[in-house]
Design a protein around this motif. Sequence first.
Motif, PDB file in Angstrom:
ATOM      1  N   GLY A 100      11.016  -4.140  -1.981  1.00 35.56           N
ATOM      2  CA  GLY A 100      10.651  -2.755  -2.202  1.00 35.56           C
ATOM      3  C   GLY A 100      11.683  -1.850  -1.577  1.00 35.56           C
ATOM      4  O   GLY A 100      12.590  -2.314  -0.881  1.00 35.56           O
ATOM      5  N   ASP A 101      11.541  -0.580  -1.801  1.00 28.68           N
ATOM      6  CA  ASP A 101      12.496   0.358  -1.212  1.00 28.68           C
ATOM      7  C   ASP A 101      12.309   0.432   0.306  1.00 28.68           C
ATOM      8  O   ASP A 101      13.278   0.600   1.049  1.00 28.68           O
ATOM      9  CB  ASP A 101      12.383   1.737  -1.865  1.00 28.68           C
ATOM     10  N   GLY A 102      11.068   0.263   0.768  1.00 23.84           N
ATOM     11  CA  GLY A 102      10.871   0.199   2.217  1.00 23.84           C
ATOM     12  C   GLY A 102      11.459  -1.088   2.757  1.00 23.84           C
ATOM     13  O   GLY A 102      12.215  -1.102   3.724  1.00 23.84           O
ATOM     14  N   ASP A 103      11.147  -2.151   2.085  1.00 24.52           N
ATOM     15  CA  ASP A 103      11.583  -3.481   2.490  1.00 24.52           C
ATOM     16  C   ASP A 103      13.113  -3.587   2.509  1.00 24.52           C
ATOM     17  O   ASP A 103      13.667  -4.313   3.330  1.00 24.52           O
ATOM     18  CB  ASP A 103      10.990  -4.486   1.494  1.00 24.52           C
ATOM     19  N   VAL A 155      15.062  -4.401  -6.538  1.00 21.93           N
ATOM     20  CA  VAL A 155      14.282  -3.490  -5.714  1.00 21.93           C
ATOM     21  C   VAL A 155      13.327  -2.719  -6.610  1.00 21.93           C
ATOM     22  O   VAL A 155      13.752  -2.043  -7.548  1.00 21.93           O
ATOM     23  CB  VAL A 155      15.174  -2.498  -4.940  1.00 21.93           C
ATOM     24  N   GLU A 156      12.059  -2.861  -6.346  1.00 25.05           N
ATOM     25  CA  GLU A 156      11.043  -2.129  -7.108  1.00 25.05           C
ATOM     26  C   GLU A 156      10.830  -0.807  -6.372  1.00 25.05           C
ATOM     27  O   GLU A 156      10.058  -0.715  -5.432  1.00 25.05           O
ATOM     28  CB  GLU A 156       9.767  -2.980  -7.222  1.00 25.05           C
ATOM     29  N   ASN A 157      11.568   0.161  -6.830  1.00 28.00           N
ATOM     30  CA  ASN A 157      11.776   1.385  -6.069  1.00 28.00           C
ATOM     31  C   ASN A 157      10.780   2.478  -6.449  1.00 28.00           C
ATOM     32  O   ASN A 157      10.866   3.065  -7.532  1.00 28.00           O
ATOM     33  CB  ASN A 157      13.216   1.846  -6.342  1.00 28.00           C
ATOM     34  N   ASN A 158       9.855   2.749  -5.557  1.00 21.57           N
ATOM     35  CA  ASN A 158       8.871   3.794  -5.840  1.00 21.57           C
ATOM     36  C   ASN A 158       8.949   4.961  -4.850  1.00 21.57           C
ATOM     37  O   ASN A 158       8.074   5.817  -4.825  1.00 21.57           O
ATOM     38  CB  ASN A 158       7.450   3.204  -5.867  1.00 21.57           C
ATOM     39  N   GLY A 159       9.984   4.942  -4.029  1.00 24.78           N
ATOM     40  CA  GLY A 159      10.173   6.071  -3.109  1.00 24.78           C
ATOM     41  C   GLY A 159       9.116   6.169  -2.035  1.00 24.78           C
ATOM     42  O   GLY A 159       9.036   7.174  -1.327  1.00 24.78           O
ATOM     43  N   CYS A 160       8.310   5.145  -1.910  1.00 25.85           N
ATOM     44  CA  CYS A 160       7.277   5.223  -0.876  1.00 25.85           C
ATOM     45  C   CYS A 160       6.902   3.839  -0.406  1.00 25.85           C
ATOM     46  O   CYS A 160       7.334   2.833  -0.954  1.00 25.85           O
ATOM     47  CB  CYS A 160       6.042   5.964  -1.373  1.00 25.85           C
ATOM     48  N   TYR A 161       6.109   3.806   0.640  1.00 24.45           N
ATOM     49  CA  TYR A 161       5.548   2.554   1.146  1.00 24.45           C
ATOM     50  C   TYR A 161       4.171   2.411   0.516  1.00 24.45           C
ATOM     51  O   TYR A 161       3.202   2.977   1.012  1.00 24.45           O
ATOM     52  CB  TYR A 161       5.372   2.615   2.662  1.00 24.45           C
ATOM     53  N   GLY A 162       4.087   1.668  -0.579  1.00 27.50           N
ATOM     54  CA  GLY A 162       2.803   1.526  -1.243  1.00 27.50           C
ATOM     55  C   GLY A 162       1.762   0.866  -0.352  1.00 27.50           C
ATOM     56  O   GLY A 162       0.705   1.431  -0.072  1.00 27.50           O
ATOM     57  N   LEU A 163       2.087  -0.304   0.132  1.00 27.33           N
ATOM     58  CA  LEU A 163       1.075  -1.127   0.795  1.00 27.33           C
ATOM     59  C   LEU A 163       0.515  -0.501   2.072  1.00 27.33           C
ATOM     60  O   LEU A 163      -0.614  -0.787   2.454  1.00 27.33           O
ATOM     61  CB  LEU A 163       1.639  -2.524   1.090  1.00 27.33           C
TER      62      LEU A 163
HETATM   63 MG   LIG Z   1       8.084   1.167  -2.072  1.00 32.05          MG
END
Ligand SMILES: [Mg+2]
Lengths: 614, 614, 350, 350
Positions: free
Chosen positions: C110-113, C136-144
């Motif tokens: 992820g983007d955070g990861d 990178v599955e980039n969503n601009g945020c920390y989903g989890l």
């Molecule tokens: Mg993310």
Amino acid sequence: MNRIQAVNDFVIKFANVNGTGSASANNMFAKALFRMGLPVSPKNIFPSNIQGLPTWFEVRVNEKGYLGRRGGVDIMVCVNPQSMAKDIREVEPGGYFLYDSSKPLDIRMVRSDINMIGVPLTDICTREYADPRQRQLFRNIIYVGALAALLDIEFDVLTGIVSDQFRGKEKLVVPNVHALELGYHYARENYECPIGIRVERRNEVGDKILIDGNTAASLGAIYGGATVAAWYPITPSTSVVDGFDKYCKRLRIDPGSGNKNYAIVQAEDELAAIGMVIGASWNGARAFTATSGPGISLMSEFLGLAYFAEIPTVLIDVQRAGPSTGMPTRTQQSDVLACAYASHGDTKQVLLFPSTPKECFDMTAEAFDLAETLQTPIIMLTDLDLGMNDNMSEPLTWEDGRQYKRGKVLNEEQLENMSERFGRYLDSDGDGIPYRTYPGTHPTKGAFFTRGTSRDEYAVYTEDGAEYEKNMQRLLKKWETAKDTVPAPEIIGTGNSVGVIHFGTSADSTMEAIDYLAEEGIKVDSLRLKAFPFNKAVDDFIASHDTVFVIEQNRDAQMKSLLVNECEVSPKDLISILNYDGMPITARKIHERIVAVVRGDNVTPLHKKAGNKE
Amino acid sequence: MNRIQAVNDFVIKFANVNGTGSASANNMFAKALFRMGLPVSPKNIFPSNIQGLPTWFEVRVNEKGYLGRRGGVDIMVCVNPQSMAKDIREVEPGGYFLYDSSKPLDIRMVRSDINMIGVPLTDICTREYADPRQRQLFRNIIYVGALAALLDIEFDVLTGIVSDQFRGKEKLVVPNVHALELGYHYARENYECPIGIRVERRNEVGDKILIDGNTAASLGAIYGGATVAAWYPITPSTSVVDGFDKYCKRLRIDPGSGNKNYAIVQAEDELAAIGMVIGASWNGARAFTATSGPGISLMSEFLGLAYFAEIPTVLIDVQRAGPSTGMPTRTQQSDVLACAYASHGDTKQVLLFPSTPKECFDMTAEAFDLAETLQTPIIMLTDLDLGMNDNMSEPLTWEDGRQYKRGKVLNEEQLENMSERFGRYLDSDGDGIPYRTYPGTHPTKGAFFTRGTSRDEYAVYTEDGAEYEKNMQRLLKKWETAKDTVPAPEIIGTGNSVGVIHFGTSADSTMEAIDYLAEEGIKVDSLRLKAFPFNKAVDDFIASHDTVFVIEQNRDAQMKSLLVNECEVSPKDLISILNYDGMPITARKIHERIVAVVRGDNVTPLHKKAGNKE
Amino acid sequence: MTYQRPNFRHPNLPVNELGYTRKDYEGALSTLCAGCGHDSISAAIVQACFEMSIEPHKVAKLSGIGCSSKTPTYFLGNSHGFNSVHGRMPSVATGANLANREMIYVGVSGDGDTASIGMGQFTHAVRRNLNMMYVVENNGCYGLTKGQDSATADVGSASKKGEPNPFEPIDLASVALQLGATFVARSFSGDRAQLVPLIKAAISHRGFAFIDVISPCVTFNNNPASTKGYEHVRDHLAATGTVDFVPVKQEITTSYPEGESQEVTLHDGSVVHLQKADPELDINSRRSALRLIKDYKAKDQILTGLLFMDEDSRDLHEIIGTSNKPLRSLNESDLCPGQKVLDNLNESLR
Amino acid sequence: MTYQRPNFRHPNLPVNELGYTRKDYEGALSTLCAGCGHDSISAAIVQACFEMSIEPHKVAKLSGIGCSSKTPTYFLGNSHGFNSVHGRMPSVATGANLANREMIYVGVSGDGDTASIGMGQFTHAVRRNLNMMYVVENNGCYGLTKGQDSATADVGSASKKGEPNPFEPIDLASVALQLGATFVARSFSGDRAQLVPLIKAAISHRGFAFIDVISPCVTFNNNPASTKGYEHVRDHLAATGTVDFVPVKQEITTSYPEGESQEVTLHDGSVVHLQKADPELDINSRRSALRLIKDYKAKDQILTGLLFMDEDSRDLHEIIGTSNKPLRSLNESDLCPGQKVLDNLNESLR
Ligand SMILES: [Mg+2]
Ligand SMILES: Cc1ncc(C[n+]2csc(CCOP(=O)(O)OP(=O)(O)O)c2C)c(N)n1
Ligand SMILES: Cc1ncc(C[n+]2csc(CCOP(=O)(O)OP(=O)(O)O)c2C)c(N)n1
Ligand code: SF4
Ligand code: SF4
Ligand SMILES: [Mg+2]
């Protein structure tokens, strides 16, 4: 069929799908009972995902004030088809099962020994609301309304909560009250109300409040004068900094400039978070971070630096079930050893163990005093159960005019008047605690170099073994000083031969178990640890009891290890009561084990016992 | 004036400036005595910098084979003006002080109770060599030549070493021999040779070899079949991977293709290093890393993952003095607790404790078998003293035809023939150790998901508390299995009432102290720990002795903590003998403390003793 | 949450060269939020592997921690997977790859990861040109962890809490290019037509193949200012202080031809402007890619597609010269030099 | 090793505006190798602070671990210093800066400390535009652990062990530019005429000011192929297997006008080509800097000087809007809301 009969003493569990807005409805339910003067202990049992998986909310209602987990479910409110089969099985015989009867219940699920209460939630919603999102949201409110009828909850109390919650958004009050009524009326019209289990107003909560430990800790940080918070998100600690953020926005914005009298930085990871705390503390600010297990492991190198370089550091560890990523949304007390001896080399860290939100508040504030007094990291070990669930708590209090204890810091004037050479690591007072200076204090005096390498008393690098050893011994002396500086344990009862040692969130269940034992004629004294290192009271308690139990929520009896190590007690003199399945420990479990031992039943040793001379 | 008289029993120390090439000359000196059949134990005492600071090289010569540090200096060879004042003070009365007499000695330094031996090293070099670099280098060889005369070292042995060392660079032999002669003749001509201290050929080293523990460990990794090494440089562990690199280049290059049958990656930090080891091991290769204290702290999160996800992992921790950066070039045994309980949550790690280079070799090779058999991290705890100094050791041996124990791994055929569902975490054999599969083994069977989160026996993610608990209990069962899988302790002597427990580099001094005690009529049995968890022999040893000492090189009695915790012994039954100034422990210290306790002298407790009922 | 997946299987399902159906490339049921972009990416990976006729068990799937990092469970059920620790997947992948150079390594992060906790390891995996596909599955945020801004969040973009992010974003594709990545691409989770071939190319590439996939978090990347229809619910939740309502969303998909640009409206009403390829782009020139990324960014557009590829890329094994045989397959006789060598060695140490 | 420093002090030593002499800006005696480039940088920092008439105690010096990271002990003896842990200085500096925005923060790091273990923290300090000067004393190797290649070592360059480095170097200046650093410069340790003004500019800059200083490691960055006169000694050491001889070297210095290029011969005989500034460079354009760095690199030259500066830079405090008063100076009355607020709060929780 048997119908459980109970007034103000039962366990109700809600089975929902996460992400469907159930938490606010379930909270409303718990709060209503609380406002009726009844002690409640709601616990959220949620999955480590965001939407679509089963989630539960368990509320124990007990007018005697027993707030630990009891085990067993008397009333199950199940609106999740996914988990329904399992949920039905959990209900105690004679208990009640409330479900969405819009579709008929699968015949295989029906149990004849429990009472089924169908409420056609979906049908009602479909009829009442056009917007699918509203349908989902109000479904939850409707079952709360139904429960009001079924359990005799004062409807006024519920409407009161609605208007409090929607203050400023009054247009939402009417639809919510309407949804409550829908449920209320359906239940009234279709079932005999109340059922066997019901509530009655009491006056058992006094001036207590309902608050989660993390929020309380965040307020403690504000009151304790923290100005820098650096963190990295991790369940179940995230809400500590969320709370700090929220209340700082209310309480810490300079009214004139609009500037912030605080700084919050979401760090790039836990190593950076604690590094920032150390940097800020070194430079004279009160700073803290909050994390959970994996963060503790990652912070370990920096914790060693802070121990050895003697930098005040406040760290809140909201424990979850380990090891590794473990069960991130379940509770445990299993970072005790990792925190106590964090980092390589000879290190020992000061720990605090709060048991209630009030203590989360008090101890967080005190952690800053302790960190600066002792010039060392202070790790407050709380857990998911205390941190993320609303707990009944004494109200938060602060003595106005209280001064922060900033420890031994020399200011410009003191330095100016100093004739001798400033020695950062000199033990001038014989308590192992040296004097420090903030950077930038004086143009020519008091500057020193902070490092994680060995140095002499004047902070000058040295590889001289004798200097190194002297310094390590001073740190041990400081450790002795800490024993009488940290909060003393809470001891209840005296003179009995059986003693119980517990800490943190085992407190409620322990005290409940002790009451049951007393009823059966087994008198037990208890000691609640509030801090590590232990002071003499702990040694004395162990020495003065023939049988001592240690209650903890981990597999490896970590607190017992600390007791054995630091109090020089034999491990055979401490009997562990352990719980580590990720759910809070119950009074039943504690009770059973103590009875078994005290009554001389076969005690199964936890680990293969070693051949031994005693 | 008194002149120490001794044959084959003395301590000589060289005081040099680091970066001046003294180590090779000093090593030549030690090797010469070794080739004369004399046991030697050279120790390098170097600063944490690269050039220009004082550095020492201490050699104990002892024909009885006592190789632990003795303490005290009989002969000091000082060519460093910076440290000279201190160095002179260290010489035992009646001892000898060899110095560069090109400039007259500062009168304030002269001691009348020791024997001053001036050799005008600088003058000789200036006369003999034009190139300043040669001057510096040969200065060291010249004093070795002088010592040959003063101590009666066989000159042939020295020239033999020179020709061995410069094999392939024969042109360098003559100038080196010439330098030796310069010193030799100067001493002969100006001093009565030999002095009171001298050496005589013996046959006390048998087929032993002189090798440092890190090199031995690196060979162990090669013989043990390691193909992947990932590391990050850190003193004193760097030479483990340097050695692996060096010997792989000789022994592991495919002769046909020139390709490497190994991979070494210098990682970006320790977290990455252990991550790579875990990845490689998960994928079926034998992999290892080497580090020291700070690296252990940084690897802690990954160690928890490897424990919980059950991934074989081999880690060599060459300990240095902590906490934090500590004294990076000094020795200690202070990562015991940090390694044993590395990571948050309930974790326990398997440790190995080698005492000699031969054991570094054997245990490193065995670590791979253990890691794959037990599917868990194996941490070998050695230290700077053993790792970086040449130690006399049994020769390295390998039973040709020995097969690697690769543990429970199902291959394609086994999977193909399997009718039941493969369960990665099923305890099929009742020993707590499940079966694994390498990625890519079978098209449709045996694939599973590895994770640090809770899962069921089929490796499927679960948040079910009962499944989690079952798994945690299986890990405990595996721990029990480990007790009889790891190397058993070495026990010497039986039936006496006093026992001594020691491990790692305390062995030599312990055995020497035991000999002294025996001479004084105090008979002591000893147990040398080779591994954690401890097996029954350790419990029995403790149980069968009235007084048990635990010898370790750290402040906090970390091994004692492990013993107390895991053997269920009372801490009061174990008496610590601790040494933590960064120098190896001496027989004198051990001897003194045991005599004091056994003779009933006042025993000062290590920590403030707690009030206690026993 | 897509836990109800139709189990019906048509007897004449299309098979690939190996005789596998698409279903053989699927994994466990996803537990992500309905409509999450990450699920679309999993589907694209399934599709690409199916079409490439890859033997599923020859793939190793690796990830860190996060919603994105959970996804390897949801594709290629017959492959071994490793859900490691947060931000440290690159090192685990490096080790795995060293052990056996013959498998295909698929890393999902992820983007955070990647851009926060994992930045160091990401950088060095790029530098080593590790042979793997890194998505990178980039969503601009920390989903989890419930929607905190990540380091790739646009400056000024608002998280669920409603506060604008004050920091400049890290553009992972540019960083990778700068660090010398040998394959860099960008795409959008909903554009399967573009994503599938990119994944195929990435898997085929020898070396580090990086794909930055914009993958909307339907739950937390909502910009309050733009969520008209959602108002009531939001107000409701804001008032109760409990953010636990996640409306069920549809997957966002898009499909548009090369060289054109496309507006995509996200669940919250905000709009992303995508540009598929650009005729000016020279995919063999790092500079060209870096320049065009910046140019489009200046126009508030995002350039997608394959951005750069070095066809002569040498992967880590080639760089360090390891054996062609997988290291893990070497046995005692390959690895252990035996007593004779030790005898000589012992002799040299006397 | 320069432990013998003349103690003689001229009575008429020049003083700066504050009345301090240059000596007042010095630190403890260096324990680095004679001729180490790092010592030259320390001297430049001393010179710059002296000339700028900075109050020494208003500076906080921070570093990680390494030879380079030791240097803060060797300058500004009246400043507080913090030698933290390896690679994590940026976070400690961030915290220190948050506590008191009024001091000057000087961070010193090495290429190992920054580009390997510290890459993550470095990245994020840049992103936050932390107000500090961050100097990397770049020698392409790990000095303190005896000469391993660092991630900035040129591909093909040989370490002391004599093996060519197989990996592409990380160019920290380019990475910093890519990540949005607001001040980026490059220099050479021996070029005091260039270095001193750059340090002054960096200290004056509000935001993250990065200077990558090429600083030869005289001990370990020796290319065996080019060390003619050193042969005998090297052979000697190689034969004995003990690498413990470090010949004493002279500091390398250079001085040449702007716009010109210069060859500098290092101790081992290898040559660096430096180019001071370039008329084409637009120091307000990130792209221009990135492009020219690459252009020079293609010619095997290193462009030095100030490469980029954003004059409108807003530092972390401005970005997050903290109080103008140092946070550490706030007291109970600023910070503690008192019982009354708690009373209301308690009430709201019933
Ligand atoms: Mg993310
Ligand atoms: C060491 C550590 N720190 C923090 C966490 C908590 N955590 C889990 S996922 C996550 C962020 C995930 O963000 P991203 O990688 O962008 O994935 P997404 O969920 O957005 O797909 C965090 C901080 C953790 N698991 N481990
Ligand atoms: C966590 C940790 N790992 C490894 C080390 C060992 N170490 C000390 S300095 C250093 C590298 C220094 O290189 P660089 O930053 O380039 O500094 P230089 O010595 O070249 O100036 C290393 C690996 C350490 N101190 N801490
Ligand atoms: S929270 Fe966001 S990223 Fe996570 S599953 Fe839901 S939509 Fe996807
Ligand atoms: S080893 Fe290199 S970097 Fe370190 S002090 Fe010596 S010359 Fe400088
Ligand atoms: Mg360097």
